[in-house]
Every structure is written in structure tokens, then in C-alpha cells.
Design a protein around this motif. Structure first.
Motif, short mmCIF file in Angstrom:
data_model
loop_
_atom_site.label_atom_id
_atom_site.label_comp_id
_atom_site.label_asym_id
_atom_site.label_seq_id
_atom_site.Cartn_x
_atom_site.Cartn_y
_atom_site.Cartn_z
N GLY A 149 0.81 -1.21 0.00
CA GLY A 149 0.00 0.00 0.00
C GLY A 149 0.85 1.26 0.00
N SER A 150 1.86 1.29 0.86
CA SER A 150 2.71 2.49 0.93
C SER A 150 3.35 2.78 -0.42
N VAL A 153 0.96 4.37 -2.75
CA VAL A 153 0.78 5.80 -2.46
C VAL A 153 1.98 6.60 -2.99
N HIS A 183 -1.71 7.16 5.36
CA HIS A 183 -1.44 6.75 3.99
C HIS A 183 -0.21 5.86 3.86
N GLY A 184 0.32 5.37 4.98
CA GLY A 184 1.46 4.45 4.89
C GLY A 184 2.67 4.96 5.64
N GLU A 245 -8.50 9.66 2.20
CA GLU A 245 -9.19 8.38 2.33
C GLU A 245 -10.69 8.70 2.25
N ASP A 279 -7.19 7.32 -1.66
CA ASP A 279 -6.49 6.18 -1.06
C ASP A 279 -7.56 5.24 -0.54
N ILE A 281 -7.05 2.01 -0.01
CA ILE A 281 -6.35 0.79 0.40
C ILE A 281 -7.15 0.04 1.48
N LYS A 308 -4.45 -3.97 0.58
CA LYS A 308 -5.01 -4.74 1.69
C LYS A 308 -5.87 -5.94 1.26
C1 LIG Z 1 -2.72 0.27 5.32
C2 LIG Z 1 -2.86 1.51 4.56
C3 LIG Z 1 -1.79 2.04 3.80
C4 LIG Z 1 -0.43 1.39 3.77
O1 LIG Z 1 -0.45 0.12 3.21
P1 LIG Z 1 0.77 -0.90 3.49
O2 LIG Z 1 0.44 -2.10 2.67
O3 LIG Z 1 0.75 -1.17 4.97
O4 LIG Z 1 2.02 -0.22 3.08
C5 LIG Z 1 -2.02 3.20 3.11
N1 LIG Z 1 -3.22 3.82 3.13
C6 LIG Z 1 -4.25 3.33 3.83
C7 LIG Z 1 -5.57 4.05 3.79
C8 LIG Z 1 -4.13 2.17 4.58
O5 LIG Z 1 -5.16 1.71 5.29
#
Ligand SMILES: *Cc1c(COP(=O)(O)O)cnc(C)c1O
Length: 461
Positions: A149-150, A153, A183-184, A245, A279, A281, A308
Motif C-alpha cells: 500500500g505504501s 501511495v 497513507h502508509g 481516504e 487512497d 487501500i 489490503k
Molecule cells: C494500510 C494503509 C496504507 C499502507 O499500506 P501498506 O500495505 O501497509 O504499506 C495506506 N493507506 C491506507 C488508507 C491504509 O489503510
């Protein structure tokens, strides 16, 4: 519980073997791991050498050793079983050891585990891209497969900045966001996390300085909409993009912004030529009650991050998806393309299991599971509103949050939860759950009752 019981024979065999096989690395069980280390040995070595999220040495608490997981249940090394009310941080939406996800992964291992993505492509990546293009708003057509996720982003922020450069606006490098976001953990995503929650003061001079507006209210407020409008207009000439988000701020505080603000952001960014980044994720793939929050709010961003739940919690994988226009502009810019390309980009194992996970979602069982869970969380958690030490109770989709007046007493709350047969990981003053979609009504009832125990344990003194 959804998971299997009656596996005591396995435990007996295993502990018997543990004592006889200690020290012989040659002997392996079906998981391929040496039986040489008992759960106590694992825990002790872990405490000495293994970093955990936001960890310290020595750690204030010892992590529980998980032996296996199936359905909604984590089986601990000491034989106890707990319902995973966290879905392993939003990810395991179909539960553990799902037969179709297991099968997809097995089949892919037998075909090809990985090949580089520069100059090569393969069916799992193309198939996954096709599904992502279909499941996200129509303008989103170009998919970048990222390894977490990071990283997705990071890629989104680079897309926005490269897009501005390509359009002759190299001074537009800053990102606007609202407070309370997450956001990570890599440096650029950190720079747009909530400044207090992300301890920005500690990182002065290290993190890029971004533009923050106050956290978004849950209710509609014309005053707040005006704050957004004027901040964007004032800063427009410095802004490459806006990242938020949509509908649920996760690890930044578990708040639910009103969808009307997404429309304000859409209007203003379109007028000012700023990239709007969602975002998603945490929010995508059914969690908030729509395939994406964008779909539910009927607002389409220029760039979307998903992760995720993408692989059903099996592998690390994320994606950054953008429009034909942004992709074309970046490609016509000085760099001649998007400046990013991880070693494990488009990993076939992750893509294959993601395809299977998205196929299960496309069949639509979640469309009745998530609203049922929402109702059950509401019924189960709402009575806590009047409990001592409780500040707020809120539920959205398959997400339930109890906010306390004071920080959660972690050890006392965790002990109470595990004693009640439930795994949750509270943070700050929040005890919250986002259970797998396959959770039964009994599972949700058990989670709600465990949350009540944890609230009591945490607010006793
Ligand atoms: C978990 C998350 C991230 C980071 O994702 P990773 O896979 O842990 O790097 C970024 N943004 C949001 C909204 C998240 O919930």
C-alpha cells in the motif's frame, strides 16, 4: 465459529513431536518449518531479534504465537482459538485457507512463481488488471501494480507530480490533505499522514512539507466545505494533488467523513487542474458497503490506490490506477514514462490469488454479508455508548468502532479480548473491528461481547 474444531489430535501429535525432535532441524512438519523450536522458544527468540510494527526492544508486550488459521479463526500455539475481528488489518475478507484462494495459489506455484515485469508480461497480471479496470470507476484505465500500500501511495504522489511537470507546472509539487489521515509508513506517504498521529514534529526537515486542512466532519457542514474550497484556491499554484481516504479514515483515527466533501474536492480539483487521489487501500472491495468508496459516493478520482483486501489477505500487493489522460500526459513528459519499477512488480503469485479473490467478490455474497454485519455491529456495540469511559460508538459497513475517553489499557484490553475468544488490536483510544465478510452472526455477537469486556477491562481504574 466458522472454523473447524476437533483438531486436538493434531496438537497432541505436534507437542509430542516437539519434545522428541527438539534440536533436529532435519525433521520438518507439513508446513516445512522445523519442529526444533517450541512456541516458548519462538517467542523468546522473537523478543530478542524480531521487529514488529512500531516495535521496540524490549517490547512492552509479547506477541501471541499463531500456529495456523482457518475460516475466521486463528489457532494459537497454546491451543486456544480466537476469532480474528481485524481480518489481519482489513485484508482477510474471505477468511483464512479459503479453498478457492488456496487452489489459485497452488496452481500458480506449479506454473510460475515470479518473473521480472520489465519487457515481460503474463496472464495473472493482465487478468488482474482487467478485473481492476472493470471494478473501479470508468475513467480509471491504467493500472500500476505495486508491492504494498505504501508503495502504491508513493506511486500515486509521483504520478501527480510528474503529471504537473509534464503539463508545464514544475512548481506544483505539494500535496493537500485533511487531518486525521493515514497513507502508509514510507517517507512520502508519512508526509500526508495526520501530523500529530504521524509525529511530524520529530521529522521536521526530513518529510516534505504538505498542506493540511482540518479533519473532515461526519456530518455535512457548509462551513467546512468552504474551508476546503478556500484552502484549495489559495494553494492551487503549489499543489500537484489532493489525497484523501474517502468515507473512512482508518489508522489515523477511524472516522467517517461525509461523502459530500468528496464532491467538493472533485469540483475544486477539476477547476484548478489538481489531481484528486483516493487512497482506498482500506475502503475498497466491499468494506464500506460499495465495491469502492468512490462508487458509493458517486465521485470518481483521477488516481486511486487499492491494496489490503486485494489478495484476500494472502500476499502483499497493491495497485495505483489512473486515467488515460494522466497516463498520456506523463508519457509525453520529459521522463518519457512513469519513473517507478519495483523488482517484484506484478508478482504472478500475488496476481493469481488477487484474481481469485476479486472473482469471489464479483459473485456478490458480500453485498448481503456486509449490510448484515453492519446491522449486527450496530445492535451489538450501540449499548456501549452509555458505558463508563466511552466517548463514541460508530459503525459503517463492516467496521465497528468504540472510542474511549482515555487511551486503551492495551494489556488489560487484549487479555480480556483473548479470554473472550476474540483477536482485536486496539490503538490509542480506539477499540475497533473489521471482521471477515464470512463471519457468522454468532461470530459478530462474540466480537461485540468481547469489545464490551475490553471496554470494561480498560476503564476499570
Ligand atoms: C494500510 C494503509 C496504507 C499502507 O499500506 P501498506 O500495505 O501497509 O504499506 C495506506 N493507506 C491506507 C488508507 C491504509 O489503510
Amino acid at each position: 465459529m466458522t472454523a473447524h474444531h476437533g483438531d486436538d489430535s493434531v496438537h497432541e501429535t505436534r507437542s509430542a513431536r516437539n519434545s522428541s525432535a527438539r534440536g533436529t532441524l532435519a525433521e520438518r512438519d507439513s508446513t516445512g518449518f522445523s519442529d526444533a523450536l517450541s512456541a516458548e522458544d519462538l517467542s523468546a527468540y522473537d523478543a530478542e531479534h524480531v521487529w514488529h510494527p512500531y516495535g521496540a526492544f524490549p517490547a512492552s508486550t509479547r506477541p501471541l504465537v499463531v500456529q495456523s488459521a482457518e475460516g475466521v479463526v486463528l489457532r494459537l500455539a497454546d491451543g486456544r482459538e480466537v476469532i480474528d475481528g481485524m481480518s489481519s488489518w482489513w485484508a482477510a475478507v474471505h477468511g483464512y485457507r479459503h479453498p478457492r484462494l488456496d487452489a489459485a495459489l497452488h496452481a500458480q506455484v506449479d506454473t510460475m512463481s515470479h518473473v521480472m515485469f520489465g519487457g515481460l508480461t503474463h496472464a495473472p497480471a493482465v487478468e488482474l488488471t482487467r478485473r481492476l479496470v472493470e471494478m473501479t470507476p470508468e475513467p480509471l484505465q491504467k493500472v500500476f501494480l505495486a508491492d504494498s500500500g505504501s508503495v502504491s501511495v508513493e506511486v500515486a504522489l509521483k504520478m501527480a507530480i510528474q503529471w504537473q511537470r509534464a503539463n508545464g507546472n514544475p512548481e506544483r509539487t505539494r500535496i493537500l490533505t485533511w487531518r486525521g489521515g493515514y497513507h502508509g509508513d514510507t517517507l512520502n506517504p508519512m508526509s500526508v499522514c495526520d501530523p500529530d498521529g504521524g509525529m511530524h514534529a520529530m521529522w521536521t526537515g526530513v518529510l516534505p512539507r504538505q498542506v493540511f486542512v482540518p479533519a473532515p466532519p461526519t456530518q455535512w457542514s457548509e462551513d467546512y466545505a468552504d474551508i476546503l474550497r478556500s484552502a484549495i484556491r489559495e494553494q492551487a499554484e503549489h499543489l500537484a494533488g489532493i489525497i484523501v481516504e474517502p468515507l473512512v479514515q482508518g489508522a489515523g483515527g477511524m472516522r467517517f467523513p461525509h461523502s459530500g466533501y468528496l464532491r467538493v474536492l472533485r469540483e475544486e480539483t477539476r477547476k484548478a487542474g489538481i489531481a484528486l487521489i483516493f487512497d482506498e487501500i482500506a475502503s475498497a472491495f466491499g468494506r464500506v458497503g460499495g465495491t469502492t468508496a468512490a462508487e458509493l459516493a458517486a465521485v470518481s478520482p483521477d488516481i486511486m490506490c487499492v491494496g489490503k483486501a486485494l489478495t484476500g489477505g494472502y500476499m502483499t500487493l497493491a495497485a495505483t490506477i489512473t486515467t488515460d489522460e494522466i497516463a498520456a500526459d506523463i508519457s509525453a513528459g520529459e521522463a518519457g514514462g512513469l519513473a517507478h519499477g519495483p523488482t517484484f512488480m506484478g508478482n504472478p503469485l500475488a496476481c493469481a490469488v488477487a484474481c481469485a479473490s476479486l472473482d469471489i467478490l464479483a459473485e456478490g455474497a458480500w453485498r448481503s454479508q456486509v449490510p448484515r454485519i453492519e446491522g449486527e455491529l450496530r445492535d451489538g456495540l450501540e449499548p456501549l455508548r452509555n458505558a463508563r469511559g466511552v466517548h463514541d460508538v460508530r459503525v459503517l459497513g463492516a467496521i465497528g468502532v468504540v472510542e474511549l475517553d482515555e487511551p486503551v489499557a492495551m494489556q488489560a484490553a487484549t487479555d480480556a479480548l483473548v479470554d473472550a475468544g476474540v483477536w482485536l488490536r486496539p490503538f490509542r483510544n480506539l477499540i475497533y473491528t473489521m471482521p471477515p465478510y464470512i463471519s457468522s452472526s454468532e461470530d459478530i455477537a462474540a466480537i461485540c461481547s468481547a469489545v464490551a469486556d475490553a471496554v470494561r477491562a480498560s476503564t476499570q481504574n
